[in-house]
Motif scaffolding. Structure first.
Motif, PDB file in Angstrom:
ATOM      1  N   ASN A   1       0.806  -1.180   0.103  1.00 31.02           N
ATOM      2  CA  ASN A   1       0.092  -0.024   0.073  1.00 31.02           C
ATOM      3  C   ASN A   1       1.076   1.187   0.050  1.00 31.02           C
ATOM      4  O   ASN A   1       0.531   2.148  -0.811  1.00 31.02           O
ATOM      5  CB  ASN A   1      -1.004  -0.153   1.178  1.00 31.02           C
ATOM      6  CG  ASN A   1      -2.017  -0.934   1.122  1.00 31.02           C
ATOM      7  OD1 ASN A   1      -2.359  -1.601   0.142  1.00 31.02           O
ATOM      8  ND2 ASN A   1      -2.426  -1.495   2.401  1.00 31.02           N
ATOM      9  N   ARG A   2       1.914   1.342   0.850  1.00 31.33           N
ATOM     10  CA  ARG A   2       2.817   2.456   0.960  1.00 31.33           C
ATOM     11  C   ARG A   2       3.492   2.638  -0.370  1.00 31.33           C
ATOM     12  O   ARG A   2       3.515   3.631  -1.013  1.00 31.33           O
ATOM     13  CB  ARG A   2       3.735   2.238   1.850  1.00 31.33           C
ATOM     14  CG  ARG A   2       4.989   3.277   2.286  1.00 31.33           C
ATOM     15  CD  ARG A   2       6.087   2.901   2.903  1.00 31.33           C
ATOM     16  NE  ARG A   2       6.733   2.045   2.200  1.00 31.33           N
ATOM     17  CZ  ARG A   2       7.432   0.885   2.814  1.00 31.33           C
ATOM     18  NH1 ARG A   2       7.210   0.473   4.208  1.00 31.33           N
ATOM     19  NH2 ARG A   2       8.003  -0.236   2.231  1.00 31.33           N
ATOM     20  N   THR A   3       3.854   1.610  -1.008  1.00 27.14           N
ATOM     21  CA  THR A   3       4.557   1.646  -2.240  1.00 27.14           C
ATOM     22  C   THR A   3       3.858   2.523  -3.573  1.00 27.14           C
ATOM     23  O   THR A   3       4.335   2.982  -4.126  1.00 27.14           O
ATOM     24  CB  THR A   3       5.389   0.434  -2.598  1.00 27.14           C
ATOM     25  OG1 THR A   3       6.198   0.095  -1.416  1.00 27.14           O
ATOM     26  CG2 THR A   3       6.203   0.461  -3.923  1.00 27.14           C
ATOM     27  N   ALA A   4       2.586   1.600  -3.667  1.00 26.39           N
ATOM     28  CA  ALA A   4       1.718   1.965  -4.674  1.00 26.39           C
ATOM     29  C   ALA A   4       1.324   3.415  -4.279  1.00 26.39           C
ATOM     30  O   ALA A   4       1.054   4.091  -5.269  1.00 26.39           O
ATOM     31  CB  ALA A   4       0.501   1.198  -4.357  1.00 26.39           C
ATOM     32  N   SER A   5       1.131   3.706  -3.248  1.00 26.42           N
ATOM     33  CA  SER A   5       0.732   5.336  -3.001  1.00 26.42           C
ATOM     34  C   SER A   5       1.777   6.351  -3.478  1.00 26.42           C
ATOM     35  O   SER A   5       1.413   7.361  -3.993  1.00 26.42           O
ATOM     36  CB  SER A   5       0.611   5.385  -1.465  1.00 26.42           C
ATOM     37  OG  SER A   5       0.044   6.667  -1.205  1.00 26.42           O
TER      38      SER A   5
END
Length: 249
Positions: free
Chosen positions: A107-111
């Motif tokens: 989630n962090r990376t995609a954001s």
């Protein structure tokens, strides 16, 4: 040949990357740790780990740092669960971009990646939204002075490679992903360590950029590469030599 001019277009960013050595080391350490955890901690029997160590040594990483990264895979740091994730999208001027990451928080990376695309005027797409414009293959590159074109071709074909392209910039040996480690190891035995070796995405269709568009695309790629989770970034653009000279000045 396909992808070669793209590779040269990207090379001018190497100088900027050298200034971020600590970040580069962090990415290499993550790759070594994941490779050691997924396979065996012995590079002799773990081709991915062997490739990661080779890349680290090319960046002048110390053997002690490499050994610590390997031990981290089975030590206290083994609790970290990294997974490989690929993101695809369009950047400025319709340039197709593929981002490969190793992350412990999707989630962090995609954001972060989505925000980078949006800020550049591009858009993050679905998986396989742009990969059809690239070929997935293994490439092994040597300086031109390593051998003559005929010598490199003979050695590469004997090792099981599919194609060799030689010019004044050097030799690029192309092979399938399945044959990569065998071909690379055979060439290393004959010519020593290559300048570059890895599995990558090479574009089969490219977009030619003017100075303004090239600057926007390169800014996006720099932002993506600055993220700790991002391991590799590929894009399908061409920049004329005169434009490249202005951007590199």
């Amino acid at each position: 040949m396909a992808g070669h001019s793209h590779a040269k277009n990207i090379m001018h960013r190497k100088g900027a990357q050298d200034a971020k050595r600590a970040r580069i080391y962090a990415k290499l350490i993550r790759e070594i740790t994941v490779a050691a955890k997924e396979g065996l901690p012995d590079p002799v029997s773990n081709p991915r780990l062997r490739a990661g160590i080779g890349a680290a040594l090319k960046q002048n990483m110390t053997r002690d740092a490499i050994d610590r990264a390997i031990k981290k895979a089975t030590g206290a740091g083994a609790q970290e669960q990294y997974e490989s994730v690929r993101y695809e999208g369009y950047g400025p001027a319709g340039v197709a971009v593929i981002v490969e990451a190793l992350t412990d928080n999707r989630n962090r990376t995609a954001s972060v990646i989505r925000a980078a695309f949006n800020k550049s005027g591009g858009a993050l797409g679905e998986t396989n939204s742009v990969s059809f414009m690239f070929n997935r293959l293994a490439a092994i590159r040597y300086p031109a002075a390593t051998a003559s074109a005929d010598e490199m071709l003979e050695a590469a074909i004997e090792a099981g490679a599919d194609e060799v392209v030689s010019d004044e910039d050097g030799h690029e040996v192309q092979t399938t992903i399945e044959n990569f480690f065998a071909v690379r190891d055979a060439l290393v035995a004959k010519f020593g360590d290559p300048a570059e070796a890895g599995v990558e995405w090479q574009p089969n269709v490219t977009v030619t950029l003017d100075e303004d568009k090239a600057a926007s695309v390169l800014k996006l790629l720099d932002v993506l590469e600055d993220d700790d989770d991002v391991q590799n970034v590929y894009a399908n653009f061409e920049v004329p030599e005169e434009v490249l000279a202005k951007l590199s000045a």
